[in-house]
Scaffold this active site. Sequence first.
Site, PDB file in Angstrom:
ATOM      1  N   GLU A  70     -74.426   1.585 -24.012  1.00  0.00           N
ATOM      2  CA  GLU A  70     -74.643   1.416 -22.572  1.00  0.00           C
ATOM      3  C   GLU A  70     -74.856   2.792 -21.937  1.00  0.00           C
ATOM      4  O   GLU A  70     -74.090   3.709 -22.168  1.00  0.00           O
ATOM      5  CB  GLU A  70     -73.414   0.725 -21.962  1.00  0.00           C
ATOM      6  CG  GLU A  70     -73.555   0.398 -20.510  1.00  0.00           C
ATOM      7  CD  GLU A  70     -74.892  -0.264 -20.209  1.00  0.00           C
ATOM      8  OE1 GLU A  70     -75.156  -1.344 -20.738  1.00  0.00           O
ATOM      9  OE2 GLU A  70     -75.688   0.318 -19.443  1.00  0.00           O
ATOM     10  N   PRO A 100     -61.089   6.452 -26.989  1.00  0.00           N
ATOM     11  CA  PRO A 100     -60.654   7.772 -26.510  1.00  0.00           C
ATOM     12  C   PRO A 100     -60.633   8.811 -27.634  1.00  0.00           C
ATOM     13  O   PRO A 100     -60.749   8.451 -28.813  1.00  0.00           O
ATOM     14  CB  PRO A 100     -59.233   7.510 -26.005  1.00  0.00           C
ATOM     15  CG  PRO A 100     -58.772   6.302 -26.755  1.00  0.00           C
ATOM     16  CD  PRO A 100     -59.995   5.483 -27.022  1.00  0.00           C
ATOM     17  N   CYS A 140     -66.909  10.017 -20.622  1.00  0.00           N
ATOM     18  CA  CYS A 140     -67.855  10.128 -21.742  1.00  0.00           C
ATOM     19  C   CYS A 140     -68.195  11.540 -22.214  1.00  0.00           C
ATOM     20  O   CYS A 140     -68.158  11.807 -23.412  1.00  0.00           O
ATOM     21  CB  CYS A 140     -69.157   9.424 -21.381  1.00  0.00           C
ATOM     22  SG  CYS A 140     -69.021   7.646 -21.514  1.00  0.00           S
ATOM     23  N   GLN A 174     -67.164  14.822 -22.267  1.00  0.00           N
ATOM     24  CA  GLN A 174     -66.340  15.666 -23.140  1.00  0.00           C
ATOM     25  C   GLN A 174     -66.015  14.947 -24.449  1.00  0.00           C
ATOM     26  O   GLN A 174     -66.154  15.503 -25.544  1.00  0.00           O
ATOM     27  CB  GLN A 174     -65.062  16.065 -22.414  1.00  0.00           C
ATOM     28  CG  GLN A 174     -64.130  16.858 -23.306  1.00  0.00           C
ATOM     29  CD  GLN A 174     -63.001  17.487 -22.527  1.00  0.00           C
ATOM     30  OE1 GLN A 174     -63.192  18.058 -21.467  1.00  0.00           O
ATOM     31  NE2 GLN A 174     -61.802  17.377 -23.065  1.00  0.00           N
ATOM     32  N   SER A 212     -69.286   0.014 -26.887  1.00  0.00           N
ATOM     33  CA  SER A 212     -68.471   1.211 -26.720  1.00  0.00           C
ATOM     34  C   SER A 212     -69.172   2.376 -27.416  1.00  0.00           C
ATOM     35  O   SER A 212     -69.886   2.175 -28.394  1.00  0.00           O
ATOM     36  CB  SER A 212     -67.111   1.033 -27.397  1.00  0.00           C
ATOM     37  OG  SER A 212     -66.513  -0.174 -27.024  1.00  0.00           O
ATOM     38  N   GLY A 261     -67.602  -2.967 -19.751  1.00  0.00           N
ATOM     39  CA  GLY A 261     -67.657  -4.414 -19.985  1.00  0.00           C
ATOM     40  C   GLY A 261     -67.810  -5.218 -18.704  1.00  0.00           C
ATOM     41  O   GLY A 261     -68.669  -6.119 -18.635  1.00  0.00           O
TER      42      GLY A 261
HETATM   43  C1  UDX Z   1     -72.454   9.498 -18.043  1.00  0.00           C
HETATM   44  C2  UDX Z   1     -73.949   9.291 -18.370  1.00  0.00           C
HETATM   45  O1  UDX Z   1     -74.739   9.716 -17.239  1.00  0.00           O
HETATM   46  C3  UDX Z   1     -74.212   7.823 -18.692  1.00  0.00           C
HETATM   47  O2  UDX Z   1     -75.563   7.650 -19.084  1.00  0.00           O
HETATM   48  C4  UDX Z   1     -73.278   7.373 -19.818  1.00  0.00           C
HETATM   49  O3  UDX Z   1     -73.456   5.999 -20.065  1.00  0.00           O
HETATM   50  C5  UDX Z   1     -71.831   7.647 -19.454  1.00  0.00           C
HETATM   51  O4  UDX Z   1     -71.659   9.030 -19.120  1.00  0.00           O
HETATM   52  P1  UDX Z   1     -70.898   9.055 -15.937  1.00  0.00           P
HETATM   53  O5  UDX Z   1     -69.899   9.881 -16.666  1.00  0.00           O
HETATM   54  O6  UDX Z   1     -70.461   7.734 -15.405  1.00  0.00           O
HETATM   55  O7  UDX Z   1     -72.173   8.757 -16.865  1.00  0.00           O
HETATM   56  O8  UDX Z   1     -71.470   9.889 -14.678  1.00  0.00           O
HETATM   57  P2  UDX Z   1     -72.558  11.050 -14.526  1.00  0.00           P
HETATM   58  O9  UDX Z   1     -73.354  10.742 -13.320  1.00  0.00           O
HETATM   59  O10 UDX Z   1     -73.304  11.311 -15.752  1.00  0.00           O
HETATM   60  O11 UDX Z   1     -71.658  12.318 -14.159  1.00  0.00           O
HETATM   61  C6  UDX Z   1     -70.790  12.921 -15.098  1.00  0.00           C
HETATM   62  C7  UDX Z   1     -70.154  14.163 -14.511  1.00  0.00           C
HETATM   63  O12 UDX Z   1     -71.121  15.198 -14.350  1.00  0.00           O
HETATM   64  C8  UDX Z   1     -69.545  13.950 -13.114  1.00  0.00           C
HETATM   65  O13 UDX Z   1     -68.324  14.642 -13.033  1.00  0.00           O
HETATM   66  C9  UDX Z   1     -70.576  14.548 -12.186  1.00  0.00           C
HETATM   67  O14 UDX Z   1     -70.022  14.979 -10.977  1.00  0.00           O
HETATM   68  C10 UDX Z   1     -71.066  15.719 -13.027  1.00  0.00           C
HETATM   69  N1  UDX Z   1     -72.421  16.175 -12.671  1.00  0.00           N
HETATM   70  C11 UDX Z   1     -73.492  15.339 -12.807  1.00  0.00           C
HETATM   71  C12 UDX Z   1     -72.606  17.485 -12.227  1.00  0.00           C
HETATM   72  O15 UDX Z   1     -71.648  18.256 -12.111  1.00  0.00           O
HETATM   73  N2  UDX Z   1     -73.873  17.909 -11.940  1.00  0.00           N
HETATM   74  C13 UDX Z   1     -74.969  17.104 -12.069  1.00  0.00           C
HETATM   75  O16 UDX Z   1     -76.089  17.577 -11.798  1.00  0.00           O
HETATM   76  C14 UDX Z   1     -74.768  15.773 -12.516  1.00  0.00           C
HETATM   77  P1  ADP Z   2     -64.701   1.755 -20.643  1.00  0.00           P
HETATM   78  O1  ADP Z   2     -64.820   2.805 -19.587  1.00  0.00           O
HETATM   79  O2  ADP Z   2     -65.376   2.135 -21.941  1.00  0.00           O
HETATM   80  O3  ADP Z   2     -65.120   0.388 -20.171  1.00  0.00           O
HETATM   81  P2  ADP Z   2     -61.886   1.098 -20.287  1.00  0.00           P
HETATM   82  O4  ADP Z   2     -60.712   1.830 -20.810  1.00  0.00           O
HETATM   83  O5  ADP Z   2     -62.148   1.050 -18.808  1.00  0.00           O
HETATM   84  O6  ADP Z   2     -63.171   1.684 -21.065  1.00  0.00           O
HETATM   85  O7  ADP Z   2     -61.828  -0.425 -20.773  1.00  0.00           O
HETATM   86  C1  ADP Z   2     -61.545  -0.836 -22.066  1.00  0.00           C
HETATM   87  C2  ADP Z   2     -60.727  -2.140 -21.978  1.00  0.00           C
HETATM   88  O8  ADP Z   2     -60.611  -2.684 -23.289  1.00  0.00           O
HETATM   89  C3  ADP Z   2     -59.308  -1.982 -21.435  1.00  0.00           C
HETATM   90  O9  ADP Z   2     -59.130  -2.786 -20.286  1.00  0.00           O
HETATM   91  C4  ADP Z   2     -58.405  -2.461 -22.599  1.00  0.00           C
HETATM   92  O10 ADP Z   2     -57.267  -3.189 -22.164  1.00  0.00           O
HETATM   93  C5  ADP Z   2     -59.356  -3.367 -23.367  1.00  0.00           C
HETATM   94  N1  ADP Z   2     -58.967  -3.570 -24.773  1.00  0.00           N
HETATM   95  C6  ADP Z   2     -58.648  -2.630 -25.694  1.00  0.00           C
HETATM   96  N2  ADP Z   2     -58.372  -3.196 -26.879  1.00  0.00           N
HETATM   97  C7  ADP Z   2     -58.524  -4.548 -26.740  1.00  0.00           C
HETATM   98  C8  ADP Z   2     -58.397  -5.684 -27.609  1.00  0.00           C
HETATM   99  N3  ADP Z   2     -58.054  -5.551 -28.898  1.00  0.00           N
HETATM  100  N4  ADP Z   2     -58.631  -6.903 -27.095  1.00  0.00           N
HETATM  101  C9  ADP Z   2     -58.989  -7.061 -25.802  1.00  0.00           C
HETATM  102  N5  ADP Z   2     -59.133  -6.036 -24.927  1.00  0.00           N
HETATM  103  C10 ADP Z   2     -58.907  -4.791 -25.382  1.00  0.00           C
END
Ligand code: UDX
Ligand code: ADP
Length: 453
Positions: A156, A88, A267, A269, A126, A12
Amino acid sequence: MKICCIGAGYVGGPTMAMIAHQCHDITVTVVDVNETRIAAWNSDTLPIHEPGLDDIVKGRRGQNLFFDTNVDKAILEGDIIFICVGTPTKTFGVGAGRAADLRYIETCARRIASIATTDKIIVEKSTIPVRTANSIKRILKAGNAQASFEVLSNPEFLAEGTAIEDLTEPDRVLIGGECDDSVEKLASIYARWIPRERVLTTNLWSSELSKLTANAFLAQRISSINAISALCEATNAEVDEVAHAIGTDSRIGPKFLKASVGFGGSCFQKDILNLVYLCEHYGLQEVADYWEQVVKMNDYQKRRFYERIVGTMFNTVSSKTIAIWGFAFKKDTDDTRESAAIAVCQNLLGEQAQLNIFDPQVSKERIFEDLGSIANDDNVHICQSAEEAASGAHAIAILTEWDTFAEQDFAKIYDYMPKPAFFFDGRNISDLEKLREIGFEAYGVGQGRPPAV
Ligand code: UDX
Ligand code: ADP
């Protein structure tokens, strides 16, 4: 136009900052129930570390970008409401350990339904199971009859550490919806800075499923190369050479083939387990088993890395000190969710090792919270630099690929360490040959064994 975003997290915050930065005529209000988080967004020290984010936030904050705890007011005023709350993995009841916990999404939908007085477009950002839009719609319909709502899916795809680049020039923006006018309204916001042909529109369910599928495919590539890394270690092949050799095939491509200690992040797992749960729900057990293997391979990789440390260090690390370089799940973020470092450190602590941990961005409190009850002030020491962590340590383990870890004065560090001095690079960012010349017994992932001494 007024945009409200519920949830001021890793998704966000940066996404809304980018919209405010690109569209000065749109007022963007990001709300969260977490007062500390909102206070941080309004301070000099933002609650998340993301390169380039500070400039964008500080450039628009107080002008057309606002961070607030008044959720109801922002909902009432917003024309478009983005839902960016966490989803989660469920830890209890039906689907525990697999299904997404949708309680935060449901709370938002109920809140919107109970207080909105004007028509609104609700945007799911989300990551959610397919058909969640249906549940949101039903909740919205059951609420306030005065207003009407359109639900869109707009997943996203930004990755942490490169969020600003990804938001500025995304490969694509995906919008799923049933109402052409609403889809067009959202698409026209992105079209202000993203070429129109990159804004893809689909039906709701394709959009929801595409997000899960994209993450599953990306994670699958990492598990595939990590599986090959195990074979490389057994055969003295070099996994990075193999990755380069296959990655030059344009059908395979070079990205996401970096063998590592295992993928982490909020994301991969979660989304795969969610996909597995969905498949099981629809009776597709073979499909579920196929995808679950990606997560199992990742667990194996994390375990293998820790077992290699113990096995190499004469089958015991009890009372030995191990320098842990990096705790975040990847470089350029302070996020530790599902970081491979957590499992590796917990296992080493279980072997009664002493850990000197250094990460350039992760706080001491975060590390202790992640490690849980197995960690205490006697067995975990948080250090202020990589060098400090290595001082007196029997081994160094790189768990996050921060650039600084490849740029240390290794000869000096070697002098501070008891011998043999072990080096385990879980990210393959070091020049192992150079380290071996200095005297280290150095190992990488999928890089075979060093020559016998
Ligand atoms: C991921 C997706 O890339 C993104 O599009 C989605 O919106 C959210 O999940 P993120 O988890 O932020 O993004 O990072 P990413 O760069 O994808 O890496 C994920 C994990 O894979 C990290 O632990 C990274 O170190 C690992 N990784 C990535 C590797 O071990 N090897 C690689 O070649 C690439
Ligand atoms: P992401 O990585 O998907 O952005 P985060 O856990 O970092 O996830 O952020 C989610 C946010 O949403 C947290 O800061 C949490 O406090 C907020 N949140 C969860 N439920 C509500 C709600 N009902 N109203 C407003 N904020 C919320």
